[in-house]
Design a protein around this motif. Sequence first.
Motif, PDB file in Angstrom:
ATOM      1  N   ALA A 191       0.760  -0.788   0.185  1.00 63.13           N
ATOM      2  CA  ALA A 191       0.196  -0.356  -0.039  1.00 63.13           C
ATOM      3  C   ALA A 191       0.920   1.271   0.088  1.00 63.13           C
ATOM      4  O   ALA A 191       2.499   1.251   0.629  1.00 63.13           O
ATOM      5  CB  ALA A 191      -0.753   0.338   1.018  1.00 63.13           C
ATOM      6  N   ALA A 192       0.447   2.286  -0.117  1.00 60.50           N
ATOM      7  CA  ALA A 192       0.993   3.341   0.002  1.00 60.50           C
ATOM      8  C   ALA A 192       0.588   4.863   0.784  1.00 60.50           C
ATOM      9  O   ALA A 192      -0.790   4.279   1.408  1.00 60.50           O
ATOM     10  CB  ALA A 192       1.385   4.535  -1.432  1.00 60.50           C
ATOM     11  N   ALA A 193       1.376   5.803   1.356  1.00 60.36           N
ATOM     12  CA  ALA A 193       0.922   6.447   2.143  1.00 60.36           C
ATOM     13  C   ALA A 193       1.445   7.855   1.663  1.00 60.36           C
ATOM     14  O   ALA A 193       2.751   7.612   0.979  1.00 60.36           O
ATOM     15  CB  ALA A 193       1.431   6.321   3.694  1.00 60.36           C
ATOM     16  N   LEU A 194       0.852   8.662   1.915  1.00 60.16           N
ATOM     17  CA  LEU A 194       1.352   9.659   1.406  1.00 60.16           C
ATOM     18  C   LEU A 194       2.011  10.952   2.833  1.00 60.16           C
ATOM     19  O   LEU A 194       0.080  11.175   3.170  1.00 60.16           O
ATOM     20  CB  LEU A 194       0.530  11.546   0.394  1.00 60.16           C
ATOM     21  N   VAL A 195       2.483  11.333   3.137  1.00 61.58           N
ATOM     22  CA  VAL A 195       2.524  12.565   4.775  1.00 61.58           C
ATOM     23  C   VAL A 195       3.751  13.721   4.322  1.00 61.58           C
ATOM     24  O   VAL A 195       4.977  13.514   3.407  1.00 61.58           O
ATOM     25  CB  VAL A 195       3.196  11.448   5.361  1.00 61.58           C
ATOM     26  N   PRO A 230      -0.818  -0.757  -9.842  1.00 62.66           N
ATOM     27  CA  PRO A 230      -2.210   0.580  -8.351  1.00 62.66           C
ATOM     28  C   PRO A 230      -2.241  -0.163  -7.329  1.00 62.66           C
ATOM     29  O   PRO A 230      -2.529  -1.191  -6.599  1.00 62.66           O
ATOM     30  CB  PRO A 230      -3.103  -0.063  -8.937  1.00 62.66           C
ATOM     31  N   LEU A 231      -2.278   0.457  -5.912  1.00 65.37           N
ATOM     32  CA  LEU A 231      -2.129   0.662  -4.561  1.00 65.37           C
ATOM     33  C   LEU A 231      -2.665   1.369  -3.430  1.00 65.37           C
ATOM     34  O   LEU A 231      -3.093   2.358  -4.129  1.00 65.37           O
ATOM     35  CB  LEU A 231      -0.526   0.353  -4.054  1.00 65.37           C
ATOM     36  N   ARG A 232      -3.142   0.895  -3.041  1.00 63.03           N
ATOM     37  CA  ARG A 232      -4.382   1.110  -1.820  1.00 63.03           C
ATOM     38  C   ARG A 232      -3.334   2.784  -1.302  1.00 63.03           C
ATOM     39  O   ARG A 232      -2.440   2.710  -0.604  1.00 63.03           O
ATOM     40  CB  ARG A 232      -4.856   1.065  -0.892  1.00 63.03           C
ATOM     41  N   LEU A 233      -3.910   3.930  -1.616  1.00 62.30           N
ATOM     42  CA  LEU A 233      -3.097   4.595  -0.892  1.00 62.30           C
ATOM     43  C   LEU A 233      -4.131   6.288  -0.509  1.00 62.30           C
ATOM     44  O   LEU A 233      -4.997   5.810   0.235  1.00 62.30           O
ATOM     45  CB  LEU A 233      -3.510   6.217  -2.156  1.00 62.30           C
ATOM     46  N   VAL A 234      -3.563   6.030   1.311  1.00 67.74           N
ATOM     47  CA  VAL A 234      -3.718   6.554   2.381  1.00 67.74           C
ATOM     48  C   VAL A 234      -2.876   8.392   1.938  1.00 67.74           C
ATOM     49  O   VAL A 234      -1.815   7.902   2.493  1.00 67.74           O
ATOM     50  CB  VAL A 234      -4.267   6.423   3.492  1.00 67.74           C
ATOM     51  N   VAL A 235      -3.667   9.613   2.428  1.00 70.21           N
ATOM     52  CA  VAL A 235      -3.207  10.864   2.061  1.00 70.21           C
ATOM     53  C   VAL A 235      -2.889  11.150   3.603  1.00 70.21           C
ATOM     54  O   VAL A 235      -4.649  10.868   4.342  1.00 70.21           O
ATOM     55  CB  VAL A 235      -3.279  11.490   1.422  1.00 70.21           C
ATOM     56  N   ASP A 236      -2.353  11.896   3.913  1.00 70.27           N
ATOM     57  CA  ASP A 236      -2.525  12.271   5.368  1.00 70.27           C
ATOM     58  C   ASP A 236      -3.025  13.684   5.473  1.00 70.27           C
ATOM     59  O   ASP A 236      -3.292  14.081   5.007  1.00 70.27           O
ATOM     60  CB  ASP A 236      -1.112  12.568   6.046  1.00 70.27           C
ATOM     61  N   ALA A 237      -4.284  13.736   6.488  1.00 71.87           N
ATOM     62  CA  ALA A 237      -5.536  14.101   6.484  1.00 71.87           C
ATOM     63  C   ALA A 237      -4.905  15.608   6.336  1.00 71.87           C
ATOM     64  O   ALA A 237      -5.684  17.024   5.786  1.00 71.87           O
ATOM     65  CB  ALA A 237      -6.298  14.508   7.752  1.00 71.87           C
ATOM     66  N   SER A 238      -3.726  16.075   6.593  1.00 70.76           N
ATOM     67  CA  SER A 238      -2.860  17.468   7.059  1.00 70.76           C
ATOM     68  C   SER A 238      -2.924  18.294   5.456  1.00 70.76           C
ATOM     69  O   SER A 238      -2.876  19.591   5.695  1.00 70.76           O
ATOM     70  CB  SER A 238      -1.809  17.805   7.636  1.00 70.76           C
ATOM     71  N   VAL A 239      -3.007  17.278   4.079  1.00 72.69           N
ATOM     72  CA  VAL A 239      -3.316  17.970   2.798  1.00 72.69           C
ATOM     73  C   VAL A 239      -4.350  18.444   3.012  1.00 72.69           C
ATOM     74  O   VAL A 239      -4.427  19.944   2.291  1.00 72.69           O
ATOM     75  CB  VAL A 239      -3.164  16.258   2.268  1.00 72.69           C
TER      76      VAL A 239
END
Length: 165
Positions: free
Chosen positions: A68-72, A119-128
């Motif tokens: 999975a992918a995370a964006l911070v 394609p990976l499941r992506l979660v973006v930090d809410a601070s975006v």
Amino acid sequence: MATRRTPAIDLLRRERVGHSIHEYTPAERRGRARDARPDYGAEAAAALGVDPARMFKTLIVVADGRLAAALVPVHRQLDRKRLAAVLGVRAVALADPIAAERAAGSVVGAISPLAMRRPLRLVVDASVETQATVYVSAGRRGLQIEITPRDLVRLGTANMADIAG
């Protein structure tokens, strides 16, 4: 820089999404220790004169055997327990760099959250949501995309959650 085409940039153009492309000259990495983890995101923010809260890094993780992918933001760390809760798993770990590169289609330090090879499941930090625009890798070191958070989340088919510590 040679060319300003990457799968992420091609996706933005194909979808006619407003964006800006920003280039900088990345630092040379010859002879660095294998255990050292360069801070590519902080380097990009400094080179472009961008507030680190607006520069996001893409991290590939393993959750229950799946990537999975995370964006911070680059100045913060991924809170793996929070991400695990969002993904509905017991724990997450950073993926092996080779596995991350294969899934993303680009090298560590240049992984874009958009148009990955797999394609990976992506979660973006809410601070975006607190930013008018944010910067993410375009899929090549020295190349960043500036985009609205709304377009980033939509194109990345991402979930938003508080995942930065």
